[in-house]
Design an enzyme around this catalytic site. Structure first.
Site, PDB file in Angstrom:
ATOM      1  N   ARG A  94      18.555  59.400 -28.293  1.00 12.84           N
ATOM      2  CA  ARG A  94      19.485  58.845 -27.111  1.00 12.84           C
ATOM      3  C   ARG A  94      20.998  59.366 -27.615  1.00 12.84           C
ATOM      4  NH1 ARG A  94      21.227  52.364 -26.859  1.00 12.84           N
ATOM      5  NH2 ARG A  94      22.352  52.739 -24.683  1.00 12.84           N
ATOM      6  N   HIS A 182      23.669  53.018 -20.068  1.00  9.37           N
ATOM      7  CA  HIS A 182      22.334  52.304 -19.994  1.00  9.37           C
ATOM      8  C   HIS A 182      21.420  53.183 -19.028  1.00  9.37           C
ATOM      9  CE1 HIS A 182      24.576  48.576 -21.522  1.00  9.37           C
ATOM     10  NE2 HIS A 182      23.881  48.932 -22.365  1.00  9.37           N
ATOM     11  N   ARG A 242      32.850  43.079 -26.232  1.00 13.73           N
ATOM     12  CA  ARG A 242      33.335  43.854 -25.364  1.00 13.73           C
ATOM     13  C   ARG A 242      33.882  43.228 -24.303  1.00 13.73           C
ATOM     14  NH1 ARG A 242      29.246  48.510 -24.747  1.00 13.73           N
ATOM     15  NH2 ARG A 242      28.139  48.019 -26.356  1.00 13.73           N
TER      16      ARG A 242
END
Ligand code: ADP
Length: 399
Positions: A94, A182, A242
């Site tokens: 990823r 994502h 965040r």
């Protein structure tokens, strides 16, 4: 001998992995696990093909000093020793940022690594760790095929307007655009939608990926039309640490009036804001739900308030909403957050069935709901494994 694909998702303090047997048919998961607490107190956990937790004696010992660079060789040694009859033929990673040109996974080459390195400032919490894992594998098993699967790729189907900031044109031309993230999770959910929704799968769908990092994606024909994250993974929803969407004037004020440095501000926005910053208690939603203090409850309320605002804005980009999907740690496990968000969407025709929601059913919308509301567990690893197999078989790199 079974050929296998190793999937790695390397973060700042954790390394998630999965091994898929690559037989003639489907990819079968043989093992999945995680090393958490890297750099402080590494803990190795793994589940076998039946989803059973492996016991202590089967797991590799890790001392407190085990750092990022030692982990991958240790993991590869452990796999060799414990997965008898399995040969790792390729590793899929990823990789958070693929920039504007990678709409597909790509075989890793020195040139690609250098290109991805240049994107590290755009994802400073993720990209350097993703790339370090690639280098570690290359050093441990020189010549092994490696594939990068990008979180940004899924969003490259978006129209130009969805990707554009209202900044001077020259900045957009040099790549200051909304990339979105994502994407591996959205890709997986998009692939499952027909099984749950039939023809409606190609309608107007919003997927809410609510985990430590959180974002939403509006899809039509199971392709990304718009998403809440932008140039970096800071934008959009309130996250664990965040801040999500922020008036850029706040950053100017912090720089010019409060005298904070760029590094101070970066640390604040990436690590000290979100649920943690608002609550002053934790970045973990489960902890906040169990905490009755006003600060914890306000952080949860802000998370839900912002989620519904974002969702309504995204719905307008696809002309309404046929289905809403919750996924990732919070989306899959928190009945309370799903209820709070859905209750705020009743004006759109969303009505959930409280029992189905509390029971974590797959379909949580009630019979009177105009919009199907589903809970679908995400599986980013299998998306990486599929892409790695495809590229290994064809041997062809992409753009
Ligand atoms: P990541 O993969 O980015 O680390 P996850 O998708 O695992 O994140 O999501 C982590 C989040 O999910 C945490 O905030 C955690 O508290 C939350 N979560 C997991 N289980 C529950 C639960 N039962 N109730 C509320 N929140 C939960």
């Amino acid at each position: 001998m079974t050929n296998a694909i190793l999937v790695l998702n390397a973060g700042s303090s954790s390394l998630k992995f999965a091994i898929y047997g690559d037989g003639d048919g489907a990819l079968d998961v043989l093992l999945r696990g995680k090393i958490s607490g890297i750099g402080s107190n590494p803990v190795f956990s793994a589940k076998d093909a039946d989803g059973l937790a492996m016991s202590g004696k089967d797991l590799p010992p890790m001392d407190l000093e085990t750092g990022q660079d030692d982990l991958i060789p240790e993991l590869l040694d452990w796999v060799n020793a414990h997965q008898g009859g399995v040969t790792i033929k390729a590793v899929g990673h990823r990789v958070v940022h693929g920039g504007r040109h990678h709409a597909e996974p790509a075989l890793i080459t020195d040139a690609l690594l250098a290109e991805l390195e240049s994107l590290s400032p755009l994802a400073p919490m993720h990209q350097p760790h993703n790339l370090a894992a690639i280098r570690c594998v290359a050093a441990s098993i020189p010549g092994l095929t490696q594939v990068a699967c990008f979180d940004t790729s899924f969003h490259r189907t978006q129209d130009r307007l969805a990707q554009l900031f209202a900044l001077p044109r020259a900045l957009s031309d040099e790549g200051i655009i909304r990339y979105g993230f994502h994407g591996l999770s959205y890709d997986y959910i998009a692939s499952t939608l027909p099984a749950y929704l039939g023809d409606k799968a190609n309608g107007r769908v919003i997927v809410a990926h609510l985990g430590s990092g959180a974002s939403m994606c509006a899809m039509k024909n199971r392709r990304s039309v718009a998403t809440s994250m932008g140039f970096t993974a800071l934008d959009g929803l309130v996250m664990g640490r965040r801040c999500g969407t922020l008036d850029p004037g706040v950053i100017l004020y912090l720089l010019q009036e409060k005298g904070l440095s760029a590094t101070d501000i970066s640390t604040m926005l990436y690590k000290e804001s979100g649920l943690l910053g608002v609550s002053g208690i934790s970045n973990d939603m489960a902890v906040l739900e169990a905490d009755t203090s006003a600060q914890a409850q306000e952080a949860i309320d802000l998370f839900c308030h912002r989620a519904t605002s974002e969702l309504a804005a995204l719905a307008s980009t696809i002309g309404g909403l046929d289905a809403l999907v919750f996924t990732a740690g919070i989306g899959e496990n928190s009945a309370r957050i799903r209820r709070q968000i859905c209750d705020r969407l009743c004006w759109m025709g969303v009505a959930i069935d409280p029992d189905a929601n509390d029971g974590h059913a797959t379909r949580i919308s009630g019979p009177s709901s105009d919009i199907d509301v589903l809970v679908i567990p995400t599986n980013e690893e299998v998306v990486v494994a599929r892409a790695t197999r495809a590229l290994t078989q064809t041997g062809a790199g992409s753009d």
